[in-house]
Design a protein around this motif. Sequence first.
Motif, PDB file in Angstrom:
ATOM      1  N   GLY A 184       0.807  -1.222   0.000  1.00 62.81           N
ATOM      2  CA  GLY A 184       0.000   0.000   0.000  1.00 62.81           C
ATOM      3  C   GLY A 184       0.835   1.264   0.000  1.00 62.81           C
ATOM      4  N   MET A 185       2.052   1.174  -0.550  1.00 62.55           N
ATOM      5  CA  MET A 185       2.929   2.350  -0.602  1.00 62.55           C
ATOM      6  C   MET A 185       3.546   2.479  -1.985  1.00 62.55           C
ATOM      7  N   GLY A 186       2.716   2.254  -3.011  1.00 57.07           N
ATOM      8  CA  GLY A 186       3.150   2.454  -4.380  1.00 57.07           C
ATOM      9  C   GLY A 186       3.168   3.931  -4.733  1.00 57.07           C
ATOM     10  N   PRO A 187       3.494   4.265  -5.980  1.00 55.73           N
ATOM     11  CA  PRO A 187       3.630   5.675  -6.362  1.00 55.73           C
ATOM     12  C   PRO A 187       2.358   6.491  -6.162  1.00 55.73           C
ATOM     13  N   GLU A 188       1.189   5.910  -6.450  1.00 63.32           N
ATOM     14  CA  GLU A 188      -0.051   6.670  -6.287  1.00 63.32           C
ATOM     15  C   GLU A 188      -0.323   6.963  -4.822  1.00 63.32           C
ATOM     16  N   GLU A 189      -0.112   5.968  -3.962  1.00 65.21           N
ATOM     17  CA  GLU A 189      -0.359   6.166  -2.524  1.00 65.21           C
ATOM     18  C   GLU A 189       0.599   7.211  -1.944  1.00 65.21           C
ATOM     19  N   LEU A 190       1.863   7.149  -2.348  1.00 67.94           N
ATOM     20  CA  LEU A 190       2.824   8.120  -1.822  1.00 67.94           C
ATOM     21  C   LEU A 190       2.518   9.529  -2.335  1.00 67.94           C
ATOM     22  N   ARG A 191       2.096   9.624  -3.591  1.00 64.52           N
ATOM     23  CA  ARG A 191       1.760  10.938  -4.137  1.00 64.52           C
ATOM     24  C   ARG A 191       0.564  11.539  -3.420  1.00 64.52           C
ATOM     25  N   ALA A 192      -0.387  10.685  -3.038  1.00 62.20           N
ATOM     26  CA  ALA A 192      -1.550  11.190  -2.303  1.00 62.20           C
ATOM     27  C   ALA A 192      -1.144  11.733  -0.938  1.00 62.20           C
ATOM     28  N   LEU A 193      -0.128  11.112  -0.335  1.00 61.01           N
ATOM     29  CA  LEU A 193       0.354  11.584   0.967  1.00 61.01           C
ATOM     30  C   LEU A 193       1.216  12.835   0.841  1.00 61.01           C
ATOM     31  N   ASN A 194       1.948  12.937  -0.279  1.00 58.16           N
ATOM     32  CA  ASN A 194       2.874  14.055  -0.462  1.00 58.16           C
ATOM     33  C   ASN A 194       3.066  14.285  -1.955  1.00 58.16           C
ATOM     34  N   PRO A 195       2.362  15.247  -2.544  1.00 60.03           N
ATOM     35  CA  PRO A 195       2.478  15.471  -3.997  1.00 60.03           C
ATOM     36  C   PRO A 195       3.879  15.877  -4.442  1.00 60.03           C
ATOM     37  N   ARG A 196       4.731  16.288  -3.513  1.00 61.32           N
ATOM     38  CA  ARG A 196       6.095  16.718  -3.868  1.00 61.32           C
ATOM     39  C   ARG A 196       7.127  15.588  -3.724  1.00 61.32           C
ATOM     40  N   ILE A 197       6.687  14.395  -3.383  1.00 64.50           N
ATOM     41  CA  ILE A 197       7.635  13.318  -3.136  1.00 64.50           C
ATOM     42  C   ILE A 197       8.261  12.833  -4.443  1.00 64.50           C
ATOM     43  N   VAL A 198       9.558  12.544  -4.409  1.00 64.73           N
ATOM     44  CA  VAL A 198      10.254  11.881  -5.507  1.00 64.73           C
ATOM     45  C   VAL A 198      10.425  10.425  -5.084  1.00 64.73           C
ATOM     46  N   PHE A 199       9.703   9.530  -5.744  1.00 64.62           N
ATOM     47  CA  PHE A 199       9.706   8.110  -5.390  1.00 64.62           C
ATOM     48  C   PHE A 199      10.578   7.370  -6.391  1.00 64.62           C
ATOM     49  N   VAL A 200      11.622   6.701  -5.882  1.00 66.42           N
ATOM     50  CA  VAL A 200      12.613   6.038  -6.726  1.00 66.42           C
ATOM     51  C   VAL A 200      12.537   4.536  -6.481  1.00 66.42           C
ATOM     52  N   GLN A 201      12.314   3.783  -7.556  1.00 68.98           N
ATOM     53  CA  GLN A 201      12.325   2.322  -7.484  1.00 68.98           C
ATOM     54  C   GLN A 201      13.442   1.800  -8.367  1.00 68.98           C
ATOM     55  N   MET A 202      14.086   0.715  -7.925  1.00 67.59           N
ATOM     56  CA  MET A 202      15.286   0.210  -8.592  1.00 67.59           C
ATOM     57  C   MET A 202      15.161  -1.280  -8.910  1.00 67.59           C
ATOM     58  N   PRO A 203      14.253  -1.665  -9.808  1.00 66.09           N
ATOM     59  CA  PRO A 203      14.167  -3.092 -10.159  1.00 66.09           C
ATOM     60  C   PRO A 203      15.430  -3.555 -10.864  1.00 66.09           C
ATOM     61  N   GLY A 204      15.715  -4.856 -10.740  1.00 68.42           N
ATOM     62  CA  GLY A 204      16.869  -5.385 -11.447  1.00 68.42           C
ATOM     63  C   GLY A 204      16.701  -5.282 -12.947  1.00 68.42           C
ATOM     64  N   PHE A 205      15.472  -5.492 -13.421  1.00 68.50           N
ATOM     65  CA  PHE A 205      15.242  -5.551 -14.856  1.00 68.50           C
ATOM     66  C   PHE A 205      14.134  -4.594 -15.301  1.00 68.50           C
ATOM     67  N   SER A 206      12.924  -4.833 -14.866  1.00 73.59           N
ATOM     68  CA  SER A 206      11.804  -4.026 -15.334  1.00 73.59           C
ATOM     69  C   SER A 206      10.646  -4.185 -14.359  1.00 73.59           C
ATOM     70  N   LYS A 207       9.745  -3.213 -14.368  1.00 73.79           N
ATOM     71  CA  LYS A 207       8.521  -3.338 -13.583  1.00 73.79           C
ATOM     72  C   LYS A 207       7.404  -3.989 -14.391  1.00 73.79           C
ATOM     73  N   GLU A 208       7.680  -4.346 -15.647  1.00 72.82           N
ATOM     74  CA  GLU A 208       6.671  -4.958 -16.501  1.00 72.82           C
ATOM     75  C   GLU A 208       6.978  -6.438 -16.700  1.00 72.82           C
ATOM     76  N   PRO A 209       5.936  -7.282 -16.735  1.00 72.62           N
ATOM     77  CA  PRO A 209       6.170  -8.699 -17.005  1.00 72.62           C
ATOM     78  C   PRO A 209       6.655  -8.889 -18.450  1.00 72.62           C
ATOM     79  N   PRO A 210       7.417  -9.961 -18.743  1.00 73.89           N
ATOM     80  CA  PRO A 210       7.754 -11.051 -17.826  1.00 73.89           C
ATOM     81  C   PRO A 210       8.961 -10.764 -16.933  1.00 73.89           C
ATOM     82  N   GLU A 211       9.683  -9.687 -17.208  1.00 70.07           N
ATOM     83  CA  GLU A 211      10.930  -9.458 -16.480  1.00 70.07           C
ATOM     84  C   GLU A 211      10.710  -8.998 -15.059  1.00 70.07           C
ATOM     85  N   SER A 212       9.514  -8.514 -14.751  1.00 68.38           N
ATOM     86  CA  SER A 212       9.248  -8.059 -13.385  1.00 68.38           C
ATOM     87  C   SER A 212       9.293  -9.199 -12.385  1.00 68.38           C
ATOM     88  N   GLU A 213       9.141 -10.437 -12.865  1.00 69.20           N
ATOM     89  CA  GLU A 213       9.135 -11.588 -11.957  1.00 69.20           C
ATOM     90  C   GLU A 213      10.538 -12.096 -11.648  1.00 69.20           C
TER      91      GLU A 213
END
Length: 812
Positions: free
Chosen positions: A497-526
């Motif tokens: 419950g702390m994805g980009p939309e939830e964090l933006r709702a809490l703080n519209p000025r937040i810079v949210f950085v995610q660092m997947p090894g490959f991609s956030k899209e399947p099939p590489e997200s797995e």
Amino acid sequence: MLDGVRVVDLSCEPGVAYAARLFALLGADVVKVEPPEGDPSRRRGPRRGDDGETSALFAYLNAAKRSAVLDPATDADRVTLLRLIARADVVFEDGAPGWWKARGVDFAALAETHPRLVVVSVTPFGQDGPRAGWRATVLTAHASGGQLALSGDPDAPPLKVAGQQAYYQGGLHAFSAALTALYAVRRDGLGDRIDLSLQEVQAASLEAAGPVAMVREFDTGRAGNQARAVWGIYPCADGYVGVASMARQTGSVYRCIEHPELAEDERFADLIGNPEMNEVASMLIEEWTMARGAQEIFEASQRHRAPFSLIPTPRDLLDWAPLRASGFWSAVVHPTLGAHPLPGAPFTLNGERAHATRPAPLLGQHTAEVVREAVEPTPTAPVPSSRTARLPFEGLRVLDLSQVWAGPYAARFFADMGADVIHIEGPGFPDAVRGLVRSDDPRSFNKATYFNEYNRNKRGLALDLHRPEGMEAFKKLVPLADVVIENWSVGVSERLGMGPEELRALNPRIVFVQMPGFSKEPPESERVGFGPTIEQMGGLVALQGYEGGPPHKSGISYGDPIGGIVAAGATALGLWRREGSGEGCHVVVSQRDNVIGMVGEFMIAEDLGLDYPVRDGNRDPDVAPHNVYRTRDDAGRWQGDALGRPVSEFHDTWVAIVVDSDEAWRALRGVVSDARLDDPAYDTGAGRKAAEATIDAAIGEWARGRDGGEVAEALQAAGVAACPVLTPLMLVRDTHLATRGNFPTTVHPEAGEVRTSRPVWRMARRTTPRPSPAPTFGQHNREVLRDLAGYSDAELVAFETHGIVATVPARS
């Protein structure tokens, strides 16, 4: 993303050009200033010819830039160059210390007359110190920083990594440092001059070997292709595959290789501490891989979420369906090379990936228009109210949810630059590298050298985000933060419950950085991936190895530090944009895509059918001699075990030597004084290349009886690029680094006084304070939750009683 930013690229080497390349990708107007004969990389391989317009390396590094030929030795061109710099926001340069000043371009003076200007200088050894004037090539630069010493097999010479990696690491730092300084300019109106040393960039990225040398004074040797059974490269039925598993994933590896019983056997849980079981596990893994093809192994590992990897070639990556589907590649048409692909930026910002839309320029293609622009009135910049500069990120707060190396490394840059960084762990899920200490000390989790090095200058919070009370506390911190960074498996933050939309709702000025090894899209997200997996999947490992040998991994988990550096830069970009728009953003850094960018010239060469080197040991396709030579053994350096006990001793030392011109060859002959090198056929590069083995043998005999440092000093004095292959412990004892104050000490509350590496971004206007130690587990629980989240002492006692927060991990 950087529309309106003006950059002057004064580079002669690939590292600074790489930094400017990333600015050009992001939309900055980058002017590549070249001498009349053109940038040296125009004639470096991979290339089609020697005309200066068919180099894949130049085409890669300079796409979307403009080229202007300006010779500072002439009065008119020097005036034009100074006017160009006066209009610029950023200058990248890699001249030897004092080179530009001697030609009438004084960056210190320009900083005074143009206080908003950002100048980033990248040199082999920095702007001062005993070796500041030493020459370097990519091989000798690699030798200087400890990474070459760690790469290769224990019974073979140290092994260079493919391409321009020592330079490109410097380029990534230059990119991120420049964006950090641009953020400070937008906030405070003051730019800076930044001194970056290629040696220090690498010395700060030695994984566990650096901290062990600094704190315990143990050295680390080359581990070859298998550091342990679940961390290495294996042959398979049709090639090779890699595996890189932390302790938490080891069970998935055993289930994948059809030996689930090993996951229940405690002897196979700690392969470092049980070498006999490590050998058994290695045999079982190889038995399984040899019976299968690489693709079959890859597909099986995905079903088990086991961190196996392919080792793709450039052609494999150009054809890789997920990369094509994600829009990673763009295409440009070069006037002499023709159509060719280009990798995109290694991150997306609000779902958008930046690409180069124009090919690299011909030599001097834009000189006339650049000269016309230089005489236009310089835009009036606001005058800063004060010349006293704050640290760039002073006053910002970062919630660091990351673990191991890549994410903590990124967040450490923010801590070093003045931000309040709060490293958040779970009471039952401590940072995995706290467990890299095996001893009878029940407090060893607070003394792990690896964790303590990459988390200095931070505060520590141990908070259970799986409990409603813990998540509520975290959400009270988000509105008080500027950045949230995580490198968890894809989907974890969203499920909490702390994805980009939830964090933006809490703080519209937040810079949210995610660092997947490959991609956030399947099939590489797995897919699960750590640094070695990422460098393998990014194409680097397929290119490097001993002549006639298999693909070879790097000596460190290379994907991690370079992913951390680019994440720091992408975060700074998000903050810079926020200063103008008032809105935060969502940054996704694909660590595998970042590795592809570090071998981008090979992708162009493959597409165009150009020859490029593959697994050529320490040699170069064009230059000879170009190698690593053994020198006189030293008195010995000890390697220790996880309990801090000495277990083996090293005596071997090496020196890297590169002769990159006929003048350098004459200088080397004068130093070596061996009649075998006096053959007139060797006076040309082609002649030396044809007799490379003979020349190597003569130099090897000469070097073997001499001290490596003295060999390098004698050759450098004559103008030959050379450097001892410095190990992590040699770096700690290095007089040049000591002169530059590279290893300050800090006092940890439990580990005591320890060395750390100083921040590699050295700024002229802003002085970084003495580092503070890494936090003990949950050290700042009360301080953070009381002072920031507003909890009372009674509520905090209840949190402690019920395990919402902790100061001792439930497991390590």
